[in-house]
Design an enzyme around this catalytic site. Sequence first.
Site, PDB file in Angstrom:
ATOM      1  N   HIS A   1      35.858 -25.489  13.116  1.00 41.80           N
ATOM      2  CA  HIS A   1      34.810 -26.468  12.803  1.00 41.80           C
ATOM      3  C   HIS A   1      34.480 -26.484  11.310  1.00 41.80           C
ATOM      4  O   HIS A   1      33.323 -26.521  10.904  1.00 41.80           O
ATOM      5  CB  HIS A   1      33.543 -26.194  13.617  1.00 41.80           C
ATOM      6  CG  HIS A   1      33.717 -26.433  15.081  1.00 41.80           C
ATOM      7  ND1 HIS A   1      34.589 -25.680  15.855  1.00 41.80           N
ATOM      8  CD2 HIS A   1      33.144 -27.334  15.923  1.00 41.80           C
ATOM      9  CE1 HIS A   1      34.550 -26.109  17.100  1.00 41.80           C
ATOM     10  NE2 HIS A   1      33.690 -27.114  17.173  1.00 41.80           N
TER      11      HIS A   1
ATOM     12  N   PHE B   1      29.410 -20.032   9.948  1.00 43.28           N
ATOM     13  CA  PHE B   1      28.916 -18.695  10.284  1.00 43.28           C
ATOM     14  C   PHE B   1      29.862 -17.603   9.803  1.00 43.28           C
ATOM     15  O   PHE B   1      29.422 -16.532   9.376  1.00 43.28           O
ATOM     16  CB  PHE B   1      28.711 -18.585  11.792  1.00 43.28           C
ATOM     17  CG  PHE B   1      27.874 -19.692  12.373  1.00 43.28           C
ATOM     18  CD1 PHE B   1      26.759 -20.169  11.699  1.00 43.28           C
ATOM     19  CD2 PHE B   1      28.207 -20.274  13.588  1.00 43.28           C
ATOM     20  CE1 PHE B   1      25.996 -21.194  12.225  1.00 43.28           C
ATOM     21  CE2 PHE B   1      27.450 -21.296  14.127  1.00 43.28           C
ATOM     22  CZ  PHE B   1      26.331 -21.774  13.441  1.00 43.28           C
TER      23      PHE B   1
ATOM     24  N   GLU C   1      27.072 -12.957  14.284  1.00 44.97           N
ATOM     25  CA  GLU C   1      28.353 -13.064  13.582  1.00 44.97           C
ATOM     26  C   GLU C   1      28.616 -11.916  12.617  1.00 44.97           C
ATOM     27  O   GLU C   1      29.749 -11.424  12.513  1.00 44.97           O
ATOM     28  CB  GLU C   1      28.416 -14.400  12.828  1.00 44.97           C
ATOM     29  CG  GLU C   1      28.449 -15.615  13.725  1.00 44.97           C
ATOM     30  CD  GLU C   1      27.074 -16.079  14.196  1.00 44.97           C
ATOM     31  OE1 GLU C   1      27.016 -17.047  14.980  1.00 44.97           O
ATOM     32  OE2 GLU C   1      26.058 -15.472  13.772  1.00 44.97           O
TER      33      GLU C   1
ATOM     34  N   ARG D   1      37.889 -29.301  13.923  1.00 41.54           N
ATOM     35  CA  ARG D   1      37.440 -29.766  15.233  1.00 41.54           C
ATOM     36  C   ARG D   1      38.157 -31.048  15.644  1.00 41.54           C
ATOM     37  O   ARG D   1      38.446 -31.269  16.819  1.00 41.54           O
ATOM     38  CB  ARG D   1      35.933 -30.020  15.178  1.00 41.54           C
ATOM     39  CG  ARG D   1      35.352 -30.605  16.451  1.00 41.54           C
ATOM     40  CD  ARG D   1      33.898 -31.007  16.225  1.00 41.54           C
ATOM     41  NE  ARG D   1      33.245 -31.435  17.442  1.00 41.54           N
ATOM     42  CZ  ARG D   1      32.008 -31.938  17.480  1.00 41.54           C
ATOM     43  NH1 ARG D   1      31.309 -32.054  16.371  1.00 41.54           N
ATOM     44  NH2 ARG D   1      31.477 -32.307  18.625  1.00 41.54           N
TER      45      ARG D   1
ATOM     46  N   ARG E   1      42.031 -26.168  15.925  1.00 41.14           N
ATOM     47  CA  ARG E   1      41.287 -25.121  16.638  1.00 41.14           C
ATOM     48  C   ARG E   1      41.921 -24.877  18.017  1.00 41.14           C
ATOM     49  O   ARG E   1      41.969 -23.746  18.495  1.00 41.14           O
ATOM     50  CB  ARG E   1      39.810 -25.496  16.791  1.00 41.14           C
ATOM     51  CG  ARG E   1      39.569 -26.770  17.581  1.00 41.14           C
ATOM     52  CD  ARG E   1      38.124 -26.955  17.961  1.00 41.14           C
ATOM     53  NE  ARG E   1      37.900 -28.275  18.557  1.00 41.14           N
ATOM     54  CZ  ARG E   1      36.955 -28.538  19.443  1.00 41.14           C
ATOM     55  NH1 ARG E   1      36.139 -27.590  19.845  1.00 41.14           N
ATOM     56  NH2 ARG E   1      36.808 -29.750  19.929  1.00 41.14           N
TER      57      ARG E   1
END
Length: 317
Positions: free
Chosen positions: A109, A83, A58, A167, A10
């Site tokens: 994530h 999401f 989102e 993550r 990320r």
Amino acid sequence: MADVIKKATRESYGEALTELAEKYPNLVVLDADLAAATKTGIFKKKYPSRFFDCGIAEANMMGVASGLSTCGFIPFASTFAMFAAGRAFEIVRNSIGYPHTNVKIGATHAGISVGEDGATHQCNEDIALMRTIPDMVIINPADDVETRQAVESAILHDGPVYMRFGRLATPIFNDKETYKFELGKGVTLREGNDVTIIATGLMVNESLIACDMLKKDGINARVVNIHTIKPIDKDLINRCASETGLIITAEEHSIIGGLGSAVAETVAECYPVPIVRIGINDEFGHSGSAVDLLKEFGLSAENIYNTTKSALEKLKK
């Protein structure tokens, strides 16, 4: 021996966007109130006029990104995988996939390694969901080097792309001087003729460790990194099936609908061989440290090693 350098993909994603912004002036970034976590905040700091915070909405963000793409921009819509793929699925399907707009989705994530955030945020289903959308490219890079090149490859690709990032900081094993990312092309990292281990994401490094463990037992395992889940490298996978027989797949995703399923579908059509899938079984995760959860759910070099040995022994009977 040099220390192993680790970095979360990320973070590599946020840095890559920022570094590529000058080269691609039509690149813009959208986020859903998570810029600090998705690391798009790095881009926002340097290019505030090209960053759009859409808030905790989102689905709306995906629609905005699709609209921007029709105006000549290359939008990267960023949020957590749960999401991006889950909450916004309908808009991704109908407003990005169906009209084939040039939107790139940066989903961070992903997987069980989200850790303490628990089952509601541990998205182990996103690859399965995105695979069902026609012409959706799916990229799951394994380290910092691969991530940076994958981001530029996504920019150069005309059409929707779903990119999956983690993550947890993971080892950097690719050499930035020699590595070359090719969309839809797997990478053979170790040669071997006894068994093929096909992995993606953070499980690639674990597979390399398992390969070394198997080598000590006289087992020569081939290790293949499939960074592009869709379109998948069918030629490479079928060649592995024909040359080694047994295939072990390893992914930080549900064994239903992810890499394991894609590999099984591929060989079933062309070169059927035994396949054992390592991943999250048909269950939800739970809160805990990322490292502990990976071990608990069998996403480790040790489990790849044990599973491979067990599968080989069964074939001998």
